[in-house]
Write a protein that holds these residues in place. Structure first.
Motif, short mmCIF file in Angstrom:
data_model
loop_
_atom_site.label_atom_id
_atom_site.label_comp_id
_atom_site.label_asym_id
_atom_site.label_seq_id
_atom_site.Cartn_x
_atom_site.Cartn_y
_atom_site.Cartn_z
N MET A 1 -20.23 -48.67 -17.12
CA MET A 1 -20.59 -47.87 -15.95
C MET A 1 -21.97 -47.22 -16.10
SD MET A 1 -18.77 -47.92 -13.40
CE MET A 1 -17.18 -47.66 -12.75
N ALA A 2 -22.19 -46.62 -17.31
CA ALA A 2 -23.47 -45.93 -17.53
C ALA A 2 -24.62 -46.92 -17.41
CB ALA A 2 -23.47 -45.25 -18.89
N GLY A 3 -24.43 -48.12 -17.97
CA GLY A 3 -25.46 -49.16 -17.93
C GLY A 3 -25.74 -49.60 -16.50
N LEU A 4 -24.67 -49.71 -15.69
CA LEU A 4 -24.83 -50.14 -14.29
C LEU A 4 -25.73 -49.16 -13.54
CD1 LEU A 4 -23.88 -51.95 -11.83
CD2 LEU A 4 -22.24 -50.13 -11.40
N GLN A 5 -25.49 -47.87 -13.76
CA GLN A 5 -26.29 -46.86 -13.05
C GLN A 5 -27.76 -46.95 -13.43
OE1 GLN A 5 -24.72 -42.92 -12.82
NE2 GLN A 5 -22.63 -43.64 -12.84
N GLN A 6 -28.01 -47.39 -14.68
CA GLN A 6 -29.41 -47.53 -15.09
C GLN A 6 -30.02 -48.81 -14.51
OE1 GLN A 6 -29.45 -47.04 -19.40
NE2 GLN A 6 -28.38 -45.09 -19.18
N ARG A 7 -29.19 -49.87 -14.45
CA ARG A 7 -29.71 -51.16 -13.94
C ARG A 7 -29.90 -51.14 -12.43
NH1 ARG A 7 -25.94 -53.08 -17.13
NH2 ARG A 7 -24.63 -53.83 -15.46
N VAL A 8 -29.05 -50.37 -11.73
CA VAL A 8 -29.16 -50.31 -10.26
C VAL A 8 -29.42 -48.84 -9.88
CG1 VAL A 8 -28.10 -51.09 -8.10
CG2 VAL A 8 -27.35 -52.09 -10.25
N PRO A 9 -30.65 -48.36 -10.10
CA PRO A 9 -30.91 -46.93 -9.96
C PRO A 9 -30.77 -46.42 -8.52
CG PRO A 9 -32.96 -48.12 -10.43
CD PRO A 9 -31.84 -49.10 -10.58
N TYR A 10 -30.76 -47.34 -7.56
CA TYR A 10 -30.68 -46.92 -6.15
C TYR A 10 -29.24 -46.94 -5.64
CZ TYR A 10 -30.58 -52.02 -5.97
OH TYR A 10 -30.26 -53.32 -6.20
N SER B 1 -26.26 -26.44 -16.99
CA SER B 1 -25.82 -26.92 -18.30
C SER B 1 -25.90 -28.44 -18.30
CB SER B 1 -24.41 -26.46 -18.64
OG SER B 1 -23.60 -26.52 -17.51
N VAL B 2 -25.74 -29.01 -19.48
CA VAL B 2 -25.88 -30.47 -19.58
C VAL B 2 -24.53 -31.11 -19.87
CG1 VAL B 2 -28.31 -30.67 -20.19
CG2 VAL B 2 -26.67 -30.14 -21.98
N ILE B 3 -24.40 -32.36 -19.44
CA ILE B 3 -23.20 -33.15 -19.74
C ILE B 3 -23.69 -34.43 -20.42
CG2 ILE B 3 -21.15 -34.31 -18.83
CD1 ILE B 3 -21.14 -32.62 -16.45
N PRO B 4 -23.08 -34.79 -21.57
CA PRO B 4 -23.44 -36.07 -22.18
C PRO B 4 -22.74 -37.21 -21.44
CG PRO B 4 -21.88 -34.88 -23.57
CD PRO B 4 -22.05 -34.08 -22.32
N GLU B 5 -23.48 -37.93 -20.62
CA GLU B 5 -22.84 -38.94 -19.76
C GLU B 5 -23.15 -40.37 -20.19
OE1 GLU B 5 -23.79 -37.95 -15.66
OE2 GLU B 5 -22.19 -36.47 -15.59
N GLY B 6 -23.53 -40.53 -21.47
CA GLY B 6 -23.88 -41.87 -21.96
C GLY B 6 -22.67 -42.78 -22.11
N GLY B 7 -21.46 -42.19 -22.11
CA GLY B 7 -20.25 -42.99 -22.20
C GLY B 7 -19.99 -43.53 -23.60
N TYR B 8 -19.14 -44.54 -23.65
CA TYR B 8 -18.62 -45.07 -24.92
C TYR B 8 -19.73 -45.43 -25.92
CZ TYR B 8 -16.21 -48.22 -28.09
OH TYR B 8 -15.73 -48.83 -29.23
N GLN C 1 -9.87 -45.14 -25.26
CA GLN C 1 -9.52 -46.32 -24.44
C GLN C 1 -10.13 -46.22 -23.03
OE1 GLN C 1 -5.36 -47.24 -24.90
NE2 GLN C 1 -5.58 -47.16 -27.11
N ASP C 2 -10.09 -45.04 -22.43
CA ASP C 2 -10.68 -44.89 -21.09
C ASP C 2 -12.20 -44.96 -21.15
OD1 ASP C 2 -8.18 -44.65 -20.12
OD2 ASP C 2 -8.29 -42.55 -19.55
N LEU C 3 -12.78 -44.37 -22.19
CA LEU C 3 -14.24 -44.43 -22.31
C LEU C 3 -14.69 -45.88 -22.50
CD1 LEU C 3 -14.90 -41.25 -24.44
CD2 LEU C 3 -16.13 -41.83 -22.36
N LYS C 4 -13.90 -46.63 -23.28
CA LYS C 4 -14.22 -48.05 -23.52
C LYS C 4 -14.14 -48.84 -22.21
CE LYS C 4 -13.28 -50.45 -27.78
NZ LYS C 4 -12.25 -50.65 -28.78
#
Ligand code: FAD
Length: 454
Positions: free
Chosen positions: A389-398, A305-312, A381-384
């Motif tokens: 976090m989501a952006g970091l994982q894309q910027r530092v893929p390793y 199944s899929v999870i929408p992990e794009g965040g805020y 508030q927690d998502l904000k």
């Protein structure tokens, strides 16, 4: 391009299906909820409890049929909505052990916390089977007066101008239902919302595909292998090796007489790498330190199944005239935690629906109470707070893979006994690590991580 985007966003009028018998009067509900998952069933329960006439539509043959396996339920958030829920909902194990395993091909560096203090009421987390959780919530909704129709797949939302007024069912059902308020709770990657032009298509980078397997083992074997007192459970996060060099995660959850293995990463990374989803599961099951934990187990269920992990930043517009979007359909997932956000979004939607009903005003403005309540709560508030976090994982893929390797490499040399003096050993380890990733790069990555920590 801009025109296409605009056309995409514009709500469409879809009301072409004929009724089975056009002379037959159609019953109009106060609210229709599409999807009997935690978000939809909670919304249905609280709306029905406040006196609304509610129809809950689920495409599966029973609640939870489309979502195999189990997961962890955060107790406090659930307890606030459903006091002492553990007396009613069949929970599997009280979680007293939480661990993270940083993995390489042949080693695991673990950080684990275990305490019986986590077993004190109102508890911290439980493991739950999805079908038990979904059934319990649906039973509550029905006992409060909601009507649940199973095997009822909604095909599209009916609009009059831009006001949502009902839903068309799948062709074989040849019927439609009308209501003042439609709550879309159809889960991740909501095709209904997308098709109606209410939300943009979810980006493959923001949508993670997870594969999961449930393996049966006797309760005592689970307790012996995971060092658990009888009845208690553990959740183990798996990072690094399982996702084959990409930023994703895996987990092991213990249930009464089974364990669940989940692993996934963004759809975009599957497409880029050509890796097959089941290959990630195999990496975990065949790992030399995990294989013995599964020995003798029998596969009970297997699914994805899929999870929408794009965040805020990936949350679409959730309030529309006559329509609210809740749960995974609204991208309300924080990391891999979604049950609590789903249930609370369903609750907030029910509050907005009730206020709209008593004022007989189903406009976007009136229903925006839902957004206000979400914004004021832990959900947004927690998502904000985790927005970067989501952006970091894309910027530092390793990030996950490389640092799991470095951590394991360091631990290996520290554990291994060398004849060299201790000071020379420290220099030796430092050189080993910086030969894999130069110190300046490590410092820059640490800085990037520190910047996104809320
Ligand atoms: C592998 C994995 C592990 C996870 N682990 C955890 C965890 O440990 N803890 C946690 O809190 N969260 C976890 N989550 C996230 C959690 O499962 C979701 O956030 C949560 O289930 C969302 O609830 P929902 O009601 O919004 O959607 P869902 O649970 O997906 O329910 C949607 C329902 O809508 C129905 N439906 C869909 N389309 C239609 C249609 N057209 N007509 C009628 N019915 C329809 C579906 O059949 C389904 O029953 C995990 C997710 C995955 C994939």
């Amino acid at each position: 391009m801009l025109r296409h985007w605009y056309e995409c966003k514009k709500p469409v009028k879809i009301s072409k299906k004929p009724l089975t018998n056009p002379t037959e009067p159609i019953k109009k509900y106060d609210a229709i909820v599409v999807g009997a998952g935690p978000a939809g069933a909670t919304a249905a329960y609280f709306m029905a409890k406040s006196g609304l006439d509610v129809l809950l539509l689920e495409r599966g043959p029973y609640p939870g049929a489309k979502n195999c396996g189990g997961a962890s339920l955060i107790a406090e958030h659930t307890h606030k909505l459903f006091p002492n829920f553990w007396d009613e909902c069949e929970c599997e194990r009280i979680v007293t052990q939480q661990a993270y395993w940083l993995m390489t091909e042949d080693s695991i560096l673990s950080s684990s916390f275990q305490s019986m203090k986590l077993a004190a009421a109102p508890f911290n987390r439980f493991t739950v089977k999805r079908r038990n959780l979904y059934k319990w919530l649906c039973d509550k909704a029905m006992n409060a007066g909601a009507t649940l129709l199973l095997n009822h797949q909604v095909d599209d939302v009916i609009f009059e101008d831009s006001q949502a007024i009902g839903v068309n069912m799948a062709p074989q059902l040849n019927c439609r239902f009308l209501a003042d308020i439609i709550v879309l709770a159809d889960g991740a990657n909501s095709l209904l919302a997308e098709q109606a032009g209410l939300v943009p298509q979810v980006s493959p980078q923001d949508l993670s595909l997870y594969v999961k397997e449930t393996i049966a083992l006797p309760a005592q074997v689970i307790e012996d292998r995971f060092n658990l007192p009888p009845g208690y459970g553990s959740i183990i996060g798996l990072v690094g090796y399982p996702t084959a060099g990409f930023n994703g995660t895996g987990s092991i959850h213990t249930f009464k007489e089974s364990i669940n293995i989940n692993v996934g990463m963004p759809v975009a990374d599957f497409a880029k790498s050509g890796i097959k989803p089941y290959e990630l599961l195999d990496r975990i099951k065949k790992h030399p330190l995990i294989k013995p934990l599964l020995a003798g187990g029998v596969t009970l269920e297997y699914g994805s199944s899929v999870i929408p992990e794009g965040g805020y930043h990936a949350i679409p517009e959730l309030v529309h005239p006559g329509l609210l979007i809740v749960g995974d359909a609204a991208s309300l997932v924080n990391g891999t935690h979604g049950f609590n956000l789903s249930m609370w979004s369903g609750f907030f939607a029910s509050q907005a629906a009730y206020q709209a009903k008593i004022s007989r005003d189903f406009s976007k403005k009136k229903l925006s109470l839902y957004q206000t309540l979400l914004n004021e709560s832990f959900v947004i508030q927690d998502l904000k707070a985790n927005a970067k976090m989501a952006g970091l994982q894309q910027r530092v893929p390793y990030l996950f893979n490389l640092y799991s390797q470095l951590a394991n490499e360091t631990a290996y040399h520290m554990s291994k006994v060398y004849t060299m003096p201790k000071r020379a050993k420290r220099v030796f380890i430092f050189k080993k690590i910086t030969s894999i990733q130069p110190l300046t790069k490590i410092a820059s990555d640490v800085w990037k991580v520190l910047k996104v920590i809320p």
